[in-house]
Design an enzyme around this catalytic site. Structure first.
Site, PDB file in Angstrom:
ATOM      1  N   ARG A 198       7.694  -7.734 -17.474  1.00 12.77           N
ATOM      2  CA  ARG A 198       7.903  -7.355 -18.870  1.00 12.77           C
ATOM      3  C   ARG A 198       9.320  -6.917 -19.215  1.00 12.77           C
ATOM      4  O   ARG A 198       9.628  -6.737 -20.395  1.00 12.77           O
ATOM      5  CB  ARG A 198       6.894  -6.264 -19.259  1.00 12.77           C
ATOM      6  CG  ARG A 198       5.440  -6.687 -19.118  1.00 12.77           C
ATOM      7  CD  ARG A 198       5.140  -7.975 -19.869  1.00 12.77           C
ATOM      8  NE  ARG A 198       3.745  -8.381 -19.725  1.00 12.77           N
ATOM      9  CZ  ARG A 198       3.207  -9.450 -20.289  1.00 12.77           C
ATOM     10  NH1 ARG A 198       3.961 -10.240 -21.036  1.00 12.77           N
ATOM     11  NH2 ARG A 198       1.935  -9.748 -20.103  1.00 12.77           N
ATOM     12  N   GLN A 247      -1.581  -7.881 -25.265  1.00  8.42           N
ATOM     13  CA  GLN A 247      -0.767  -8.542 -24.238  1.00  8.42           C
ATOM     14  C   GLN A 247      -0.639  -7.640 -23.015  1.00  8.42           C
ATOM     15  O   GLN A 247      -0.725  -8.097 -21.872  1.00  8.42           O
ATOM     16  CB  GLN A 247       0.617  -8.841 -24.838  1.00  8.42           C
ATOM     17  CG  GLN A 247       1.510  -9.708 -23.997  1.00  8.42           C
ATOM     18  CD  GLN A 247       2.827  -9.984 -24.705  1.00  8.42           C
ATOM     19  OE1 GLN A 247       3.885  -9.715 -24.166  1.00  8.42           O
ATOM     20  NE2 GLN A 247       2.779 -10.503 -25.914  1.00  8.42           N
ATOM     21  N   ALA A 276     -11.421   3.011 -32.703  1.00  2.22           N
ATOM     22  CA  ALA A 276     -11.523   2.789 -34.140  1.00  2.22           C
ATOM     23  C   ALA A 276     -12.977   2.650 -34.574  1.00  2.22           C
ATOM     24  O   ALA A 276     -13.256   2.434 -35.753  1.00  2.22           O
ATOM     25  CB  ALA A 276     -10.734   1.549 -34.537  1.00  2.22           C
ATOM     26  N   TYR A 323      -7.641   4.705 -28.034  1.00  2.00           N
ATOM     27  CA  TYR A 323      -8.100   5.306 -29.289  1.00  2.00           C
ATOM     28  C   TYR A 323      -9.243   4.454 -29.838  1.00  2.00           C
ATOM     29  O   TYR A 323      -9.131   3.230 -29.930  1.00  2.00           O
ATOM     30  CB  TYR A 323      -6.931   5.333 -30.275  1.00  2.00           C
ATOM     31  CG  TYR A 323      -7.202   5.982 -31.605  1.00  2.00           C
ATOM     32  CD1 TYR A 323      -6.883   7.317 -31.827  1.00  2.00           C
ATOM     33  CD2 TYR A 323      -7.753   5.257 -32.662  1.00  2.00           C
ATOM     34  CE1 TYR A 323      -7.107   7.916 -33.058  1.00  2.00           C
ATOM     35  CE2 TYR A 323      -7.986   5.842 -33.893  1.00  2.00           C
ATOM     36  CZ  TYR A 323      -7.659   7.171 -34.087  1.00  2.00           C
ATOM     37  OH  TYR A 323      -7.890   7.764 -35.313  1.00  2.00           O
ATOM     38  N   HIS A 380       5.163  -4.324 -10.633  1.00  2.00           N
ATOM     39  CA  HIS A 380       4.813  -5.708 -10.986  1.00  2.00           C
ATOM     40  C   HIS A 380       4.865  -5.888 -12.501  1.00  2.00           C
ATOM     41  O   HIS A 380       5.423  -6.883 -13.003  1.00  2.00           O
ATOM     42  CB  HIS A 380       3.419  -6.049 -10.461  1.00  2.00           C
ATOM     43  CG  HIS A 380       2.952  -7.426 -10.831  1.00  2.00           C
ATOM     44  ND1 HIS A 380       3.541  -8.576 -10.346  1.00  2.00           N
ATOM     45  CD2 HIS A 380       1.962  -7.839 -11.669  1.00  2.00           C
ATOM     46  CE1 HIS A 380       2.934  -9.638 -10.855  1.00  2.00           C
ATOM     47  NE2 HIS A 380       1.979  -9.215 -11.665  1.00  2.00           N
ATOM     48  N   ARG A 400     -12.855  -2.088 -39.516  1.00  2.00           N
ATOM     49  CA  ARG A 400     -11.593  -2.279 -38.785  1.00  2.00           C
ATOM     50  C   ARG A 400     -11.228  -3.739 -38.554  1.00  2.00           C
ATOM     51  O   ARG A 400     -10.066  -4.061 -38.314  1.00  2.00           O
ATOM     52  CB  ARG A 400     -11.665  -1.581 -37.432  1.00  2.00           C
ATOM     53  CG  ARG A 400     -12.715  -2.178 -36.508  1.00  2.00           C
ATOM     54  CD  ARG A 400     -12.776  -1.490 -35.171  1.00  2.00           C
ATOM     55  NE  ARG A 400     -13.897  -1.986 -34.374  1.00  2.00           N
ATOM     56  CZ  ARG A 400     -14.066  -1.729 -33.090  1.00  2.00           C
ATOM     57  NH1 ARG A 400     -13.183  -0.978 -32.446  1.00  2.00           N
ATOM     58  NH2 ARG A 400     -15.113  -2.196 -32.435  1.00  2.00           N
ATOM     59  N   THR A 420       0.793  -1.239   0.000  1.00  2.00           N
ATOM     60  CA  THR A 420       0.000   0.000   0.000  1.00  2.00           C
ATOM     61  C   THR A 420       0.822   1.284   0.000  1.00  2.00           C
ATOM     62  O   THR A 420       0.400   2.258  -0.641  1.00  2.00           O
ATOM     63  CB  THR A 420      -0.999   0.015   1.178  1.00  2.00           C
ATOM     64  OG1 THR A 420      -0.312  -0.310   2.400  1.00  2.00           O
ATOM     65  CG2 THR A 420      -2.116  -0.988   0.952  1.00  2.00           C
ATOM     66  N   ARG A 442      -4.382  -5.866 -15.494  1.00  2.00           N
ATOM     67  CA  ARG A 442      -5.708  -5.260 -15.354  1.00  2.00           C
ATOM     68  C   ARG A 442      -5.784  -4.181 -14.281  1.00  2.00           C
ATOM     69  O   ARG A 442      -6.813  -3.528 -14.144  1.00  2.00           O
ATOM     70  CB  ARG A 442      -6.739  -6.360 -15.064  1.00  2.00           C
ATOM     71  CG  ARG A 442      -6.814  -7.405 -16.163  1.00  2.00           C
ATOM     72  CD  ARG A 442      -7.872  -8.458 -15.887  1.00  2.00           C
ATOM     73  NE  ARG A 442      -7.592  -9.242 -14.697  1.00  2.00           N
ATOM     74  CZ  ARG A 442      -6.773 -10.293 -14.656  1.00  2.00           C
ATOM     75  NH1 ARG A 442      -6.127 -10.656 -15.745  1.00  2.00           N
ATOM     76  NH2 ARG A 442      -6.592 -10.968 -13.547  1.00  2.00           N
ATOM     77  N   LEU A 453       2.270   2.963  -8.508  1.00  2.00           N
ATOM     78  CA  LEU A 453       3.650   2.477  -8.546  1.00  2.00           C
ATOM     79  C   LEU A 453       3.764   0.998  -8.193  1.00  2.00           C
ATOM     80  O   LEU A 453       4.561   0.272  -8.809  1.00  2.00           O
ATOM     81  CB  LEU A 453       4.514   3.326  -7.608  1.00  2.00           C
ATOM     82  CG  LEU A 453       6.005   2.980  -7.541  1.00  2.00           C
ATOM     83  CD1 LEU A 453       6.658   3.068  -8.917  1.00  2.00           C
ATOM     84  CD2 LEU A 453       6.711   3.908  -6.556  1.00  2.00           C
TER      85      LEU A 453
END
Length: 294
Positions: free
Chosen positions: A216, A93, A107, A105, A211, A189, A73, A98, A206
């Site tokens: 990544r 990906q 489409a 954007y 994470h 599209r 926290t 989440r 943060l």
């Protein structure tokens, strides 16, 4: 007009605001806004007001402690918002993380630009036989990569041409043929290839950002998302340097070891020769443990 603020600011990050950081061939990252800094984490952890009388080395030590012991926290007290342009296949990906606020954007409302991603020949590789979700380490021969790039470009251009034809409109929304009725953008599209670029605003605290970065920036992460993560990691370093150092120490360069792994290490420290067959670990676990100490 003279603007003043009472909130904490970070000069190094202020200098980055709205600046375009190029990624891949047409992508970018821009820092739009942020809230908090290292002192905000310390303040939340101590449940106090202001910076107090603690020395910087004590603040740094507390941040190290918090991250080392998986406190979450205090790190959620800092937020950052990015404007990111990225290929659609990477966006899909990326959105698996989440715990962020995203606005992409549309489409359905707007026409996507004619920009698509083509990988560098050095990054075109065959499927890994060890890891089913990633490419092998070595690049394919030049003749193969040239064919791959030709196919990707040909398909992308053809699909965009059909995209405009289906809408009966060009990139700017101008009608192509007054005698033809185009279909809705939301339908047109669906014919586009996944290497076309999209854009979004992505706001995250943060804790959740760290994470994301741990996963990544890992060498096993897909190259195309890893380069974005590496750029964001540089931004985090400028924004919260104490937190960055702790993150590098305990997450990026640290290692998690299982109970069986610890038992193996203890046996080795006592002088016992332990091999895979006597370790009690499966082959993959053993290889991962050995890799830590190489």
């Amino acid at each position: 007009m003279h603007n003043t603020t009472k909130r904490v600011t970070v000069p190094a990050l202020e200098a980055m605001l709205y600046e375009t950081i190029k990624v891949l061939d047409h992508g970018f990252i821009r820092v739009i806004d942020y809230m908090g800094d290292d002192s905000s984490i310390v303040q939340a952890a101590r449940v106090s007001y202001g910076k107090g009388t603690k020395q910087l080395n004590q603040d740094k030590g507390l941040i190290n402690y918090l991250l080392r012991h998986y406190h979450t926290t205090p790190f959620e007290m800092c937020d950052i918002k990015f404007h990111i342009k990225l290929p659609i296949f990477i966006a899909r990906q990326w959105i698996r993380h989440r715990t962020a606020s995203v606005n992409e954007y549309s489409a359905r409302y707007s026409i996507l630009g004619n920009e698509f991603y083509l990988p560098d020949p050095a990054n075109i590789a065959s499927q890994s036989v060890v890891n089913k979700q990633c490419r092998a380490g070595d690049s394919v021969p030049k003749k193969v990569s040239e064919k791959v790039l030709a196919i990707l470009e040909e398909d992308a251009r053809r699909c965009y041409r059909h995209y405009k034809e289906l809408m009966n409109a060009d990139e700017d929304g101008n009608i192509l043929d007054e005698n033809v009725s185009g279909i809705a953008r939301e339908l047109a599209r669906i014919n586009l290839t996944l290497n076309y670029y999209t854009e979004w605003y992505w706001k995250i605290n943060l804790h959740n950002l760290l994470h994301f970065l741990r996963l990544r920036t890992d060498p096993k992460a897909q190259y195309e998302i890893r380069v974005y993560a590496e750029k964001i990691l540089d931004i985090v370093k400028a924004w919260v340097p104490f937190t960055y150092e702790a993150f590098e120490e305990y997450r990026l360069q640290g290692a998690n070891i299982s109970r069986k792994g610890l038992e193996v290490i203890k046996r080795m420290i006592k002088g016992e020769k332990v091999i895979h067959e006597t370790s009690g670990m499966n082959k993959r676990e053993w290889e991962e443990l050995v890799k830590i100490f190489r």
